[in-house]
Design a protein around this motif. Structure first.
Motif, PDB file in Angstrom:
ATOM      1  N   LEU A  49      66.702  58.731-120.479  1.00 11.36           N
ATOM      2  CA  LEU A  49      67.932  59.403-120.875  1.00 11.36           C
ATOM      3  C   LEU A  49      68.973  59.280-119.753  1.00 11.36           C
ATOM      4  O   LEU A  49      68.719  59.680-118.615  1.00 11.36           O
ATOM      5  CB  LEU A  49      67.653  60.878-121.167  1.00 11.36           C
ATOM      6  N   HIS A  50      70.127  58.756-120.090  1.00  9.52           N
ATOM      7  CA  HIS A  50      71.170  58.463-119.103  1.00  9.52           C
ATOM      8  C   HIS A  50      72.020  59.692-118.776  1.00  9.52           C
ATOM      9  O   HIS A  50      71.942  60.736-119.422  1.00  9.52           O
ATOM     10  CB  HIS A  50      72.074  57.349-119.633  1.00  9.52           C
ATOM     11  N   GLY A  51      72.904  59.530-117.797  1.00  7.54           N
ATOM     12  CA  GLY A  51      73.841  60.580-117.422  1.00  7.54           C
ATOM     13  C   GLY A  51      75.112  60.532-118.244  1.00  7.54           C
ATOM     14  O   GLY A  51      75.317  59.648-119.082  1.00  7.54           O
ATOM     15  N   GLY A 115      64.850  61.310-117.074  1.00  9.01           N
ATOM     16  CA  GLY A 115      66.263  61.568-117.284  1.00  9.01           C
ATOM     17  C   GLY A 115      67.003  61.655-115.975  1.00  9.01           C
ATOM     18  O   GLY A 115      66.454  62.102-114.958  1.00  9.01           O
ATOM     19  N   TYR A 116      68.260  61.238-116.004  1.00  9.61           N
ATOM     20  CA  TYR A 116      69.130  61.297-114.831  1.00  9.61           C
ATOM     21  C   TYR A 116      70.338  62.163-115.149  1.00  9.61           C
ATOM     22  O   TYR A 116      71.008  61.963-116.167  1.00  9.61           O
ATOM     23  CB  TYR A 116      69.560  59.885-114.434  1.00  9.61           C
ATOM     24  N   SER A 117      70.637  63.144-114.310  1.00  8.75           N
ATOM     25  CA  SER A 117      71.830  63.964-114.413  1.00  8.75           C
ATOM     26  C   SER A 117      71.886  64.671-115.772  1.00  8.75           C
ATOM     27  O   SER A 117      70.991  65.463-116.077  1.00  8.75           O
ATOM     28  CB  SER A 117      73.069  63.093-114.148  1.00  8.75           C
ATOM     29  N   MET A 118      72.889  64.403-116.598  1.00  7.15           N
ATOM     30  CA  MET A 118      72.932  65.003-117.927  1.00  7.15           C
ATOM     31  C   MET A 118      71.639  64.747-118.690  1.00  7.15           C
ATOM     32  O   MET A 118      71.116  65.629-119.383  1.00  7.15           O
ATOM     33  CB  MET A 118      74.119  64.457-118.721  1.00  7.15           C
ATOM     34  N   GLY A 119      71.100  63.536-118.550  1.00  3.77           N
ATOM     35  CA  GLY A 119      69.847  63.195-119.221  1.00  3.77           C
ATOM     36  C   GLY A 119      68.668  63.973-118.676  1.00  3.77           C
ATOM     37  O   GLY A 119      67.712  64.265-119.409  1.00  3.77           O
ATOM     38  N   ALA A 120      68.719  64.340-117.389  1.00  2.16           N
ATOM     39  CA  ALA A 120      67.643  65.149-116.809  1.00  2.16           C
ATOM     40  C   ALA A 120      67.664  66.562-117.381  1.00  2.16           C
ATOM     41  O   ALA A 120      66.621  67.136-117.695  1.00  2.16           O
ATOM     42  CB  ALA A 120      67.773  65.181-115.289  1.00  2.16           C
ATOM     43  N   LYS A 136      54.976  64.291-119.607  1.00  2.00           N
ATOM     44  CA  LYS A 136      55.476  64.576-118.262  1.00  2.00           C
ATOM     45  C   LYS A 136      56.975  64.309-118.243  1.00  2.00           C
ATOM     46  O   LYS A 136      57.469  63.442-118.962  1.00  2.00           O
ATOM     47  CB  LYS A 136      54.773  63.710-117.214  1.00  2.00           C
ATOM     48  N   LEU A 137      57.673  65.038-117.380  1.00  2.00           N
ATOM     49  CA  LEU A 137      59.116  64.885-117.238  1.00  2.00           C
ATOM     50  C   LEU A 137      59.461  64.537-115.803  1.00  2.00           C
ATOM     51  O   LEU A 137      59.140  65.294-114.881  1.00  2.00           O
ATOM     52  CB  LEU A 137      59.820  66.188-117.640  1.00  2.00           C
ATOM     53  N   ALA A 138      60.115  63.395-115.612  1.00  2.00           N
ATOM     54  CA  ALA A 138      60.699  63.038-114.325  1.00  2.00           C
ATOM     55  C   ALA A 138      62.199  63.270-114.439  1.00  2.00           C
ATOM     56  O   ALA A 138      62.874  62.629-115.249  1.00  2.00           O
ATOM     57  CB  ALA A 138      60.402  61.582-113.974  1.00  2.00           C
ATOM     58  N   ALA A 139      62.718  64.199-113.653  1.00  2.00           N
ATOM     59  CA  ALA A 139      64.109  64.635-113.785  1.00  2.00           C
ATOM     60  C   ALA A 139      64.847  64.399-112.472  1.00  2.00           C
ATOM     61  O   ALA A 139      64.555  65.056-111.458  1.00  2.00           O
ATOM     62  CB  ALA A 139      64.165  66.113-114.172  1.00  2.00           C
ATOM     63  N   ALA A 140      65.792  63.472-112.484  1.00  2.00           N
ATOM     64  CA  ALA A 140      66.557  63.137-111.294  1.00  2.00           C
ATOM     65  C   ALA A 140      67.900  63.856-111.319  1.00  2.00           C
ATOM     66  O   ALA A 140      68.691  63.669-112.239  1.00  2.00           O
ATOM     67  CB  ALA A 140      66.775  61.626-111.209  1.00  2.00           C
ATOM     68  N   SER A 141      68.147  64.656-110.323  1.00  2.00           N
ATOM     69  CA  SER A 141      69.374  65.453-110.189  1.00  2.00           C
ATOM     70  C   SER A 141      69.482  66.448-111.333  1.00  2.00           C
ATOM     71  O   SER A 141      70.337  66.329-112.215  1.00  2.00           O
ATOM     72  CB  SER A 141      70.614  64.557-110.137  1.00  2.00           C
ATOM     73  N   VAL A 142      68.621  67.433-111.307  1.00  2.00           N
ATOM     74  CA  VAL A 142      68.539  68.409-112.390  1.00  2.00           C
ATOM     75  C   VAL A 142      68.740  69.824-111.840  1.00  2.00           C
ATOM     76  O   VAL A 142      68.370  70.112-110.699  1.00  2.00           O
ATOM     77  CB  VAL A 142      67.187  68.319-113.127  1.00  2.00           C
ATOM     78  N   SER A 143      69.353  70.670-112.640  1.00  2.00           N
ATOM     79  CA  SER A 143      69.498  72.083-112.317  1.00  2.00           C
ATOM     80  C   SER A 143      68.971  72.910-113.484  1.00  2.00           C
ATOM     81  O   SER A 143      69.005  72.457-114.628  1.00  2.00           O
ATOM     82  CB  SER A 143      70.969  72.446-112.071  1.00  2.00           C
TER      83      SER A 143
END
Length: 287
Positions: A49-51, A115-120, A136-143
């Protein structure tokens, strides 16, 4: 999780533009939109999932690297790339529900997510709202809470306007890919509204059973303290070497890395993601 202006820099990095070649794409009807996706590789399913303001090609080399050992389904989310927009706000719950509906349409019962950013954030909401669909979820730059953003970004959100974005290079990228070349200002309005979405998911994150890999830059839009707090909510941050298994969730910090520099480091990203998905851990002295 900088989903607007900071993303522009990543779209200007050589090799991350829409001109990249890739697998042939397909479309499927999802919640009233025609969702575009590409499939590559063989193995267990992994959804990418993209940003915000991005598309499949602008995710760069991480997709083909992941496709070396997984069957990758790279999606373009509502109004992005070649996926059509619909008369509906872009929110994280909506995006998560779209991914769940996509999985039903193409026959994926359960998958890993990157996912990255929005995708995360969309991936995190997918794990919260549809836990049965996420391995499993790999989330790059997530809040998980807007209070976790850097003060500079929180102060910038009220200043965002459509005019700031219509002249950006990725606006032309949108026009070249989109089924609605003139729809970019409307997309910007929705993404600015997304920046104002209330995020207070602490209790939901704490209740997650899904293993999560949190990836953050040490100069990301999310503070390091917030990433550590999320890791602790997921059971991380304990001492190893005490005869107990390590927590299923993980935290990775990329050095000298801003938000937009994350996606431009596919080798390092892959070195974090692949062992996580394979349940590989370094061996300690007492094992």
């Amino acid at each position: 999780m900088f989903r607007t202006i900071l993303v522009t820099a990543s779209l200007l990095v050589p090799g991350l533009t829409h001109a990249q070649s890739g697998p042939a794409g397909e479309r499927v009807e999802v919640n009233g939109m025609q969702m575009y996706y590409e499939v590559s590789g063989e193995g267990d399913p992994l959804i990418v999932l993209h940003g915000a303001y991005m598309n499949i090609p602008s995710m760069g080399a991480i997709i083909p690297k992941l496709a070396e050992s997984h069957k990758v389904y790279a999606l373009e989310l509502q109004g992005h790339g070649r996926t059509t927009d619909i008369d509906r706000p872009i929110t994280y719950p909506n995006l998560a529900d779209d991914v769940a509906a996509f999985m039903d349409k193409v026959g994926i019962g359960k998958a890993d997510i990157f996912g990255y950013s929005m995708g995360a954030a969309a991936g995190l909401q997918l794990a919260i709202r549809h836990p049965e669909k996420v391995d499993k979820l790999a989330a790059a730059s997530v809040s998980y809470d807007a209070e976790g953003w850097q003060p500079e970004f929180k102060a910038f959100i009220p200043q965002m306007t459509v005019d700031m974005f219509v002249g950006m290079p990725f606006a032309e990228d949108h026009r070249k890919l989109s089924a609605d070349p003139d729809g970019f200002p409307a997309l910007v309005e929705k993404l600015i509204a997304l920046e104002h979405e209330q995020m207070a998911w602490e209790e939901d994150v704490k209740a997650l059973k899904t293993p999560v890999l949190i990836i953050t830059g040490d100069a990301d839009v999310t503070t390091l303290e917030h990433s550590v707090a999320m890791f602790r909510l997921l059971g991380g941050g304990v001492m190893g070497d005490m005869g107990k298994p390590l927590p299923a969730s993980r935290l990775a910090v990329m050095p000298a890395t801003s938000h937009t520099a994350i996606i431009g480091q596919p080798d390092l990203l892959h070195a974090f993601i692949e062992p996580f998905l394979k349940d590989e851990t370094p061996t300690g002295m007492f094992e």
